[in-house]
Design a protein around this motif. Structure first.
Motif, PDB file in Angstrom:
ATOM      1  N   THR A   1     -44.140  76.172  41.456  1.00  0.00           N
ATOM      2  CA  THR A   1     -43.081  76.309  40.466  1.00  0.00           C
ATOM      3  C   THR A   1     -41.825  75.720  41.088  1.00  0.00           C
ATOM      4  O   THR A   1     -41.466  76.084  42.212  1.00  0.00           O
ATOM      5  CB  THR A   1     -42.846  77.778  40.087  1.00  0.00           C
ATOM      6  OG1 THR A   1     -44.081  78.342  39.620  1.00  0.00           O
ATOM      7  CG2 THR A   1     -41.795  77.906  38.992  1.00  0.00           C
ATOM      8  N   ALA A   2     -41.207  74.793  40.372  1.00  0.00           N
ATOM      9  CA  ALA A   2     -39.981  74.158  40.841  1.00  0.00           C
ATOM     10  C   ALA A   2     -38.813  74.655  40.009  1.00  0.00           C
ATOM     11  O   ALA A   2     -38.885  74.689  38.781  1.00  0.00           O
ATOM     12  CB  ALA A   2     -40.104  72.638  40.726  1.00  0.00           C
ATOM     13  N   PHE A   3     -37.755  75.047  40.694  1.00  0.00           N
ATOM     14  CA  PHE A   3     -36.526  75.499  40.056  1.00  0.00           C
ATOM     15  C   PHE A   3     -35.450  74.469  40.392  1.00  0.00           C
ATOM     16  O   PHE A   3     -35.171  74.236  41.574  1.00  0.00           O
ATOM     17  CB  PHE A   3     -36.115  76.871  40.593  1.00  0.00           C
ATOM     18  CG  PHE A   3     -37.184  77.916  40.459  1.00  0.00           C
ATOM     19  CD1 PHE A   3     -37.282  78.684  39.312  1.00  0.00           C
ATOM     20  CD2 PHE A   3     -38.092  78.139  41.489  1.00  0.00           C
ATOM     21  CE1 PHE A   3     -38.262  79.654  39.184  1.00  0.00           C
ATOM     22  CE2 PHE A   3     -39.075  79.102  41.366  1.00  0.00           C
ATOM     23  CZ  PHE A   3     -39.174  79.865  40.212  1.00  0.00           C
ATOM     24  N   LEU A   4     -34.882  73.850  39.387  1.00  0.00           N
ATOM     25  CA  LEU A   4     -33.882  72.804  39.598  1.00  0.00           C
ATOM     26  C   LEU A   4     -32.533  73.245  39.052  1.00  0.00           C
ATOM     27  O   LEU A   4     -32.434  73.729  37.921  1.00  0.00           O
ATOM     28  CB  LEU A   4     -34.316  71.514  38.903  1.00  0.00           C
ATOM     29  CG  LEU A   4     -35.619  70.906  39.426  1.00  0.00           C
ATOM     30  CD1 LEU A   4     -36.201  69.947  38.420  1.00  0.00           C
ATOM     31  CD2 LEU A   4     -35.370  70.209  40.737  1.00  0.00           C
ATOM     32  N   ALA A   5     -31.493  73.045  39.859  1.00  0.00           N
ATOM     33  CA  ALA A   5     -30.143  73.385  39.419  1.00  0.00           C
ATOM     34  C   ALA A   5     -29.693  72.467  38.285  1.00  0.00           C
ATOM     35  O   ALA A   5     -28.873  72.855  37.463  1.00  0.00           O
ATOM     36  CB  ALA A   5     -29.170  73.302  40.597  1.00  0.00           C
TER      37      ALA A   5
ATOM     38  N   SER B   1     -45.046  74.175  37.194  1.00  0.00           N
ATOM     39  CA  SER B   1     -44.021  74.420  36.182  1.00  0.00           C
ATOM     40  C   SER B   1     -42.698  74.000  36.793  1.00  0.00           C
ATOM     41  O   SER B   1     -42.515  74.078  38.005  1.00  0.00           O
ATOM     42  CB  SER B   1     -43.950  75.904  35.817  1.00  0.00           C
ATOM     43  OG  SER B   1     -45.192  76.359  35.347  1.00  0.00           O
ATOM     44  N   ALA B   2     -41.771  73.543  35.959  1.00  0.00           N
ATOM     45  CA  ALA B   2     -40.432  73.199  36.420  1.00  0.00           C
ATOM     46  C   ALA B   2     -39.422  73.821  35.470  1.00  0.00           C
ATOM     47  O   ALA B   2     -39.575  73.721  34.254  1.00  0.00           O
ATOM     48  CB  ALA B   2     -40.254  71.683  36.489  1.00  0.00           C
ATOM     49  N   LEU B   3     -38.425  74.458  36.040  1.00  0.00           N
ATOM     50  CA  LEU B   3     -37.426  75.165  35.255  1.00  0.00           C
ATOM     51  C   LEU B   3     -36.028  74.757  35.678  1.00  0.00           C
ATOM     52  O   LEU B   3     -35.772  74.552  36.864  1.00  0.00           O
ATOM     53  CB  LEU B   3     -37.548  76.681  35.483  1.00  0.00           C
ATOM     54  CG  LEU B   3     -38.934  77.292  35.348  1.00  0.00           C
ATOM     55  CD1 LEU B   3     -38.953  78.657  35.967  1.00  0.00           C
ATOM     56  CD2 LEU B   3     -39.308  77.372  33.895  1.00  0.00           C
ATOM     57  N   GLY B   4     -35.127  74.690  34.729  1.00  0.00           N
ATOM     58  CA  GLY B   4     -33.723  74.527  35.037  1.00  0.00           C
ATOM     59  C   GLY B   4     -33.120  75.905  35.222  1.00  0.00           C
ATOM     60  O   GLY B   4     -33.401  76.815  34.443  1.00  0.00           O
ATOM     61  N   VAL B   5     -32.326  76.079  36.271  1.00  0.00           N
ATOM     62  CA  VAL B   5     -31.758  77.387  36.579  1.00  0.00           C
ATOM     63  C   VAL B   5     -30.245  77.289  36.780  1.00  0.00           C
ATOM     64  O   VAL B   5     -29.705  76.210  36.990  1.00  0.00           O
ATOM     65  CB  VAL B   5     -32.412  78.010  37.837  1.00  0.00           C
ATOM     66  CG1 VAL B   5     -33.896  78.245  37.612  1.00  0.00           C
ATOM     67  CG2 VAL B   5     -32.178  77.140  39.063  1.00  0.00           C
ATOM     68  N   ASN B   6     -29.611  78.432  36.749  1.00  0.00           N
ATOM     69  CA  ASN B   6     -28.169  78.499  36.935  1.00  0.00           C
ATOM     70  C   ASN B   6     -27.873  79.155  38.275  1.00  0.00           C
ATOM     71  O   ASN B   6     -27.668  80.354  38.357  1.00  0.00           O
ATOM     72  CB  ASN B   6     -27.537  79.302  35.796  1.00  0.00           C
ATOM     73  CG  ASN B   6     -26.033  79.353  35.896  1.00  0.00           C
ATOM     74  OD1 ASN B   6     -25.429  78.640  36.681  1.00  0.00           O
ATOM     75  ND2 ASN B   6     -25.429  80.217  35.098  1.00  0.00           N
ATOM     76  N   GLY B   7     -27.908  78.372  39.336  1.00  0.00           N
ATOM     77  CA  GLY B   7     -27.586  78.871  40.667  1.00  0.00           C
ATOM     78  C   GLY B   7     -28.803  79.165  41.516  1.00  0.00           C
ATOM     79  O   GLY B   7     -29.735  79.820  41.069  1.00  0.00           O
ATOM     80  N   LEU B   8     -28.788  78.637  42.733  1.00  0.00           N
ATOM     81  CA  LEU B   8     -29.853  78.872  43.705  1.00  0.00           C
ATOM     82  C   LEU B   8     -29.225  79.307  45.030  1.00  0.00           C
ATOM     83  O   LEU B   8     -28.045  79.046  45.286  1.00  0.00           O
ATOM     84  CB  LEU B   8     -30.698  77.605  43.910  1.00  0.00           C
ATOM     85  CG  LEU B   8     -31.557  77.209  42.710  1.00  0.00           C
ATOM     86  CD1 LEU B   8     -32.063  75.782  42.859  1.00  0.00           C
ATOM     87  CD2 LEU B   8     -32.719  78.171  42.551  1.00  0.00           C
ATOM     88  N   ALA B   9     -30.019  79.921  45.880  1.00  0.00           N
ATOM     89  CA  ALA B   9     -29.537  80.410  47.170  1.00  0.00           C
ATOM     90  C   ALA B   9     -28.838  79.308  47.948  1.00  0.00           C
ATOM     91  O   ALA B   9     -29.301  78.157  47.980  1.00  0.00           O
ATOM     92  CB  ALA B   9     -30.706  80.964  47.981  1.00  0.00           C
ATOM     93  N   LEU B  10     -27.737  79.651  48.553  1.00  0.00           N
ATOM     94  CA  LEU B  10     -26.949  78.772  49.428  1.00  0.00           C
ATOM     95  C   LEU B  10     -26.475  77.494  48.740  1.00  0.00           C
ATOM     96  O   LEU B  10     -26.141  76.518  49.399  1.00  0.00           O
ATOM     97  CB  LEU B  10     -27.745  78.431  50.703  1.00  0.00           C
ATOM     98  CG  LEU B  10     -28.267  79.637  51.503  1.00  0.00           C
ATOM     99  CD1 LEU B  10     -29.091  79.168  52.692  1.00  0.00           C
ATOM    100  CD2 LEU B  10     -27.119  80.522  51.957  1.00  0.00           C
TER     101      LEU B  10
END
Length: 145
Positions: free
Chosen positions: A92-96, A121-130
């Motif tokens: 699973t990929a989370f992209l800012a 799966s790939a998701l757009g997210v609002n904020g990732l660690a660091l």
């Protein structure tokens, strides 16, 4: 894939195999990580989400560099568990920013053989660690070869 039930866990422990095995995460900026790099349950290795933080504790500039470092970090965890990218079956990929999806894919596919690419799966997210640009988590088959 094997799902560990209470009965199966009992037999794993009785056979001398721990029902759950933890691979500790390295410290982040000299602070112990609040999670494990991976946890093995039966025949499955669950990898924590990885970001592109380097050995120096910093994120490289740009999506390509962070994608490469992220995948290298995943490879290091797999190696610690005695596995490789051929054992990965789900990511699973989370992209800012979903605009970075093509650039991420360009790096990501180089880590897998064309006929052994995991489901993803790939998701757009609002904020990732660091402040990372992406995070990738995976599952791998850790049973007998």
């Amino acid at each position: 894939m094997m799902t560990v039930t209470a009965a199966a866990a009992f037999f794993l422990v009785a056979a001398g195999q721990p029902a759950v095995e933890y691979l500790p995460a390295p410290a982040i900026n000299n602070t112990p990580a609040p999670f494990s790099s991976a946890v093995r349950v039966g025949d499955t290795l669950y990898l924590a989400g990885a970001i592109g933080i380097g050995a120096d504790g910093k994120l490289p500039e740009g999506i390509e560099a962070q994608s490469k470092q992220t995948m290298d970090n995943i490879g290091a965890v797999l190696k610690r568990a005695g596995l490789g990218f051929d054992d990965v079956y789900k990511c699973t990929a989370f992209l800012a920013d979903m605009k970075d999806w093509p650039a991420f894919n360009g790096v990501y596919v180089t880590y897998f053989k064309p006929d052994r690419r995991p489901s993803r799966s790939a998701l757009g997210v609002n904020g990732l660690a660091l402040g990372a640009l992406l995070e990738v988590e995976c599952q791998a088959y850790a049973g007998k070869k």
